[in-house]
Motif scaffolding. Structure first.
Motif, mmCIF file in Angstrom:
data_model
loop_
_atom_site.group_PDB
_atom_site.id
_atom_site.type_symbol
_atom_site.label_atom_id
_atom_site.label_comp_id
_atom_site.label_asym_id
_atom_site.label_seq_id
_atom_site.Cartn_x
_atom_site.Cartn_y
_atom_site.Cartn_z
ATOM 1 N N LYS A 37 5.385 33.700 -24.180
ATOM 2 C CA LYS A 37 4.388 33.881 -22.979
ATOM 3 C C LYS A 37 4.885 33.394 -21.846
ATOM 4 N N ASP A 38 5.502 32.247 -21.856
ATOM 5 C CA ASP A 38 6.225 31.629 -20.423
ATOM 6 C C ASP A 38 6.956 32.629 -19.845
ATOM 7 N N ALA A 39 8.043 33.079 -20.720
ATOM 8 C CA ALA A 39 9.035 34.016 -20.106
ATOM 9 C C ALA A 39 8.285 35.233 -19.363
ATOM 10 N N ILE A 40 7.320 35.717 -20.171
ATOM 11 C CA ILE A 40 6.641 36.820 -19.618
ATOM 12 C C ILE A 40 5.936 36.605 -18.307
ATOM 13 N N GLU A 41 5.106 35.538 -18.530
ATOM 14 C CA GLU A 41 4.333 35.048 -17.338
ATOM 15 C C GLU A 41 5.127 34.620 -16.006
ATOM 16 N N LYS A 42 6.229 34.206 -16.392
ATOM 17 C CA LYS A 42 7.061 33.998 -14.996
ATOM 18 C C LYS A 42 8.333 35.158 -14.751
ATOM 19 N N PHE A 76 -1.486 38.437 -27.086
ATOM 20 C CA PHE A 76 -1.025 39.773 -26.607
ATOM 21 C C PHE A 76 -2.106 40.412 -25.884
ATOM 22 N N GLU A 77 -3.418 39.829 -25.899
ATOM 23 C CA GLU A 77 -4.453 40.346 -25.147
ATOM 24 C C GLU A 77 -4.396 39.823 -23.846
ATOM 25 N N LYS A 78 -3.885 38.617 -23.689
ATOM 26 C CA LYS A 78 -3.851 38.207 -22.327
ATOM 27 C C LYS A 78 -2.473 38.886 -21.504
ATOM 28 N N LEU A 79 -1.428 39.023 -22.492
ATOM 29 C CA LEU A 79 -0.588 39.854 -21.860
ATOM 30 C C LEU A 79 -0.867 41.179 -21.519
ATOM 31 N N LYS A 80 -1.802 41.916 -22.117
ATOM 32 C CA LYS A 80 -2.087 43.187 -22.034
ATOM 33 C C LYS A 80 -3.152 43.156 -20.652
ATOM 34 N N ASP A 85 -3.304 44.252 -14.646
ATOM 35 C CA ASP A 85 -3.326 43.894 -13.217
ATOM 36 C C ASP A 85 -2.199 44.161 -12.419
ATOM 37 N N TYR A 86 -0.942 43.949 -13.147
ATOM 38 C CA TYR A 86 0.307 44.299 -12.491
ATOM 39 C C TYR A 86 0.406 45.660 -11.978
ATOM 40 N N TRP A 87 0.050 46.589 -13.017
ATOM 41 C CA TRP A 87 0.159 48.082 -12.406
ATOM 42 C C TRP A 87 -0.849 48.428 -11.833
ATOM 43 N N GLN A 88 -1.938 47.795 -11.784
ATOM 44 C CA GLN A 88 -3.148 47.882 -10.678
ATOM 45 C C GLN A 88 -2.600 47.639 -9.447
ATOM 46 N N ARG A 89 -1.930 46.510 -9.254
ATOM 47 C CA ARG A 89 -1.531 46.139 -7.928
ATOM 48 C C ARG A 89 -0.287 47.130 -7.440
#
Length: 105
Positions: A37-42, A76-80, A85-89
């Protein structure tokens, strides 16, 4: 409560040991989930050995019939949502005229 019956005492000891093993495996699994989670968030790259270790721990826990699904499912729901949001931006930056259309979807 202690018992004088050596068979019951031995069984209780084995059950306690199995519970300890399950708890330790579950703790390690959750530690690796946090690392993921930390790696993906960062925005860092997730090492392949981290993913392999997660798979290995999940299999061991599944074999021991330990339920860890909720924690992983929440992650995984949070990451999804983050990915969405990332792709929307990115879409918003690429096509500023159609921002309203993408937000409504």
């Amino acid at each position: 409560t202690t018992t004088n019956d050596p068979l019951k005492r031995n069984f209780t000891s084995e059950r306690d040991s199995l519970d300890e093993i399950k708890n330790k495996l579950k703790e390690r699994y959750e530690e690796f989930l946090e690392k993921l989670k930390d790696a993906i968030e960062k925005g860092k790259v997730v090492k392949e050995d981290t993913i392999e270790k997660l798979k290995e721990l999940r299999e061991k826990l599944r074999d021991l019939k330990v339920d860890v699904g909720n924690r992983a499912k929440e992650l995984f729901e949070k990451l999804k949502e983050k990915a969405k949001d990332y792709w929307q931006r990115i879409l918003d930056k690429l096509n500023p005229d159609n921002n309203k259309r993408y937000v409504d979807e």
